[in-house]
Design an enzyme around this catalytic site. Structure first.
Site, PDB file in Angstrom:
ATOM      1  N   ARG A 128     -12.666  -4.712  -7.310  1.00  0.00           N
ATOM      2  CA  ARG A 128     -12.428  -5.305  -5.995  1.00  0.00           C
ATOM      3  C   ARG A 128     -13.757  -5.460  -5.260  1.00  0.00           C
ATOM      4  NH1 ARG A 128      -8.520  -2.480  -1.546  1.00  0.00           N
ATOM      5  NH2 ARG A 128     -10.289  -1.037  -1.552  1.00  0.00           N
ATOM      6  N   ASP A 130       1.198  -4.282   8.935  1.00  0.00           N
ATOM      7  CA  ASP A 130       0.066  -3.405   8.672  1.00  0.00           C
ATOM      8  C   ASP A 130      -1.167  -4.311   8.547  1.00  0.00           C
ATOM      9  OD1 ASP A 130      -1.922  -1.801   7.550  1.00  0.00           O
ATOM     10  OD2 ASP A 130      -0.485  -0.567   6.449  1.00  0.00           O
ATOM     11  N   PHE A 172       0.863  -1.177   0.000  1.00  0.00           N
ATOM     12  CA  PHE A 172       0.000   0.000   0.000  1.00  0.00           C
ATOM     13  C   PHE A 172       0.907   1.237   0.000  1.00  0.00           C
ATOM     14  CE2 PHE A 172      -2.880   3.168   1.740  1.00  0.00           C
ATOM     15  CZ  PHE A 172      -4.022   2.932   0.976  1.00  0.00           C
ATOM     16  N   TYR A 199     -11.546   2.446  10.145  1.00  0.00           N
ATOM     17  CA  TYR A 199     -12.735   2.693   9.311  1.00  0.00           C
ATOM     18  C   TYR A 199     -13.028   1.594   8.302  1.00  0.00           C
ATOM     19  CZ  TYR A 199      -8.932   4.514   6.400  1.00  0.00           C
ATOM     20  OH  TYR A 199      -7.755   4.645   5.726  1.00  0.00           O
ATOM     21  N   LYS A 200     -12.195   0.536   8.261  1.00  0.00           N
ATOM     22  CA  LYS A 200     -12.456  -0.541   7.303  1.00  0.00           C
ATOM     23  C   LYS A 200     -13.342  -1.592   7.978  1.00  0.00           C
ATOM     24  CE  LYS A 200      -8.523   0.671   4.498  1.00  0.00           C
ATOM     25  NZ  LYS A 200      -7.091   0.543   4.220  1.00  0.00           N
TER      26      LYS A 200
HETATM   27  C1  LIG Z   1      -6.315   1.718   4.002  1.00  0.00           C
HETATM   28  C2  LIG Z   1      -4.876   1.481   4.280  1.00  0.00           C
HETATM   29  C3  LIG Z   1      -4.103   2.433   4.952  1.00  0.00           C
HETATM   30  C4  LIG Z   1      -4.715   3.778   5.255  1.00  0.00           C
HETATM   31  O1  LIG Z   1      -3.898   4.674   5.882  1.00  0.00           O
HETATM   32  P1  LIG Z   1      -4.528   6.055   6.363  1.00  0.00           P
HETATM   33  O2  LIG Z   1      -3.420   6.748   7.031  1.00  0.00           O
HETATM   34  O3  LIG Z   1      -5.685   5.732   7.243  1.00  0.00           O
HETATM   35  O4  LIG Z   1      -5.036   6.781   5.153  1.00  0.00           O
HETATM   36  C5  LIG Z   1      -2.797   2.110   5.293  1.00  0.00           C
HETATM   37  N1  LIG Z   1      -2.265   0.913   4.952  1.00  0.00           N
HETATM   38  C6  LIG Z   1      -2.983  -0.009   4.269  1.00  0.00           C
HETATM   39  C7  LIG Z   1      -2.366  -1.311   3.919  1.00  0.00           C
HETATM   40  C8  LIG Z   1      -4.295   0.259   3.904  1.00  0.00           C
HETATM   41  O5  LIG Z   1      -5.006  -0.644   3.216  1.00  0.00           O
END
Ligand SMILES: *Cc1c(COP(=O)(O)O)cnc(C)c1O
Length: 416
Positions: free
Chosen positions: A375, A201, A129, A226-227
């Site tokens: 997705r 992560d 990511f 938030y996921k």
């Molecule tokens: C969604 C996501 C993030 C999001 O990071 P934010 O700082 O909340 O925007 C980070 N790492 C991964 C792997 C994600 O899927």
């Protein structure tokens, strides 16, 4: 999404026998929508809406500043952190809630490097990511390449790169594009054999994949609120720090909330000896209260049961897609073996963006990831098997009839 379609009896039976079926009633879901994007933004738990109202209309409005004590606002980062801890196999005192995943990555990266004075290489995965890679790049620019240097390897080469020159291994458990997952226990163990500190992560893992961070000797982890945790847009994130590292490492965002005694207002920073060191400034009380309430939907639920249902939803979706000749145009990117995938399916198609827009227009909300991925996310707390059936029906019509060629589905929006 038209519900006039006849749902076949075998699909109806799957819903009738679903032990988690009642959980759906704990969410507000707009009528006639199938929500396959709970992996990007979880839908609203009804308890979250009630809490949003009470924190604004009662706690803030009436109790004013006394709320820090009387409504325990000051304890929210640890209360919510411990609740998340229960979902990821962490005892109390290991997890703290606050800031964004990106900011938390910065804190744990710097802390992990502080444990490795003789090493400076941070190994991550190509195609991770982006924010994970960007945060390492930012830290490298700040510290200089002699203290922090980013290396990346393909998923296949990662394990060969683990040697005594690597300081930190930074990986995301679930690949946000393909859904392929890493074996946290095995990789952490291999890395530890080489003296490498590991950061996981868990953005697409927490709340849907059974995790045992304490048992697996994980060093550090971060994840999103938030996921799959359904904490609302921009909900605060979390971080995990193993007990053995808490007093031994240092994180650089030494704000007053991470101080040993914030309300002594002394001139000198002394880090809290616990995971509280990882706090920085005043917690975002509105968002954290809402996340706190959202987590109540996990009460009485075993993550193993969520995983089981999520894999069953995925299996049904894959099966229904494979049965429809028009959908052979979609190329499955997610591993076939259930234990190797997270809670999503990824299909490649050159018109994936327009297909996704056409699905949304029919009430099936999925998302698109560049360059060509459709997705579909499977949140077992609220999805029904009939939702999967109806989604594949819609997808089949869109692809078979080339509905995605319509200009209204081709125009790109800012957020995909
Ligand atoms: C969604 C996501 C993030 C999001 O990071 P934010 O700082 O909340 O925007 C980070 N790492 C991964 C792997 C994600 O899927």
């Amino acid at each position: 999404m038209s519900k006039s379609e006849v749902i076949p009896a075998d699909i109806k039976r799957l819903d009738a026998e679903d032990p988690l079926a009642e959980k759906r009633a704990e969410f507000y879901l707009p009528p006639s929508v199938v929500y396959l994007d709970g992996n990007s933004l979880g839908p609203m738990p009804i308890a979250a809406r009630a809490r949003a109202r009470s924190v604004v209309e009662r706690e803030w409005a009436d109790d004013l500043i006394t709320s820090w004590n009387v409504n325990r606002w000051i304890e929210l980062p640890t209360i919510v952190g411990d609740k998340i801890g229960r979902l990821i196999g962490a005892d109390s005192g290991k997890v703290i809630c606050g800031d964004s995943t990106s900011v938390n990555l910065f804190k744990v990266l710097a802390a992990a490097l502080s444990l490795q004075p003789k090493r400076f290489k941070v190994l991550s995965q190509r195609g991770n990511f982006p924010t994970d890679l960007y945060m390492v790049q930012g830290l490298a620019a700040l510290l200089g390449e002699s203290r922090c240097q980013l290396l990346t390897a393909s998923a296949d080469d990662l394990l060969d790169q683990l040697d005594e020159s690597i300081a930190v291994l930074l990986l995301t458990q679930v690949d946000f594009r393909t859904g392929k997952i890493h074996d946290i226990r095995k990789i952490t163990e291999l890395a530890h054999e080489k003296g490498i500190v590991v950061i996981w992560d868990l953005a697409h893992s927490a709340g849907v994949i059974p995790l045992w961070l304490d048992d697996w000797q994980v060093d550090f982890a971060v994840g999103c609120g938030y996921k799959f945790l359904n904490g609302g847009p921009g909900a605060p994130a979390f971080l995990y720090v193993a007990k053995r590292h808490q007093g031994a490492c240092q994180q650089p965002l030494s704000g007053w909330m991470g101080h040993r005694q914030p309300f002594e207002f002394s001139d000198d920073y002394h880090a809290h000896a616990s995971v509280k060191q990882f706090l920085c400034g005043t917690p975002g009380v509105l968002g954290m209260s809402v996340l706190d309430a959202a987590l109540s939907v996990f009460e009485g639920v075993q993550i193993q049961a969520l995983r089981k249902k999520s894999l069953a939803l995925i299996q049904l979706c894959r099966h229904l897609v494979s049965e429809r000749p028009a959908l052979s145009e979609l190329q499955l990117l997610t591993p076939e073996e259930p234990e190797q995938s997270g809670s999503q399916l990824a299909y490649a198609h050159s018109e994936a963006y327009a297909i996704c827009q056409a699905l949304i227009a029919r009430g099936v909300i999925a998302d698109f990831r560049a360059p060509n991925i459709l997705r579909l996310g499977f949140s077992p707390l609220f999805l029904r098997f009939e939702d999967i059936y109806l989604s594949v029906l819609a997808l089949d019509e869109i692809v078979a009839e080339r509905q995605y060629l319509s200009p209204r589905f081709q125009a790109r929006q800012a957020v995909t």
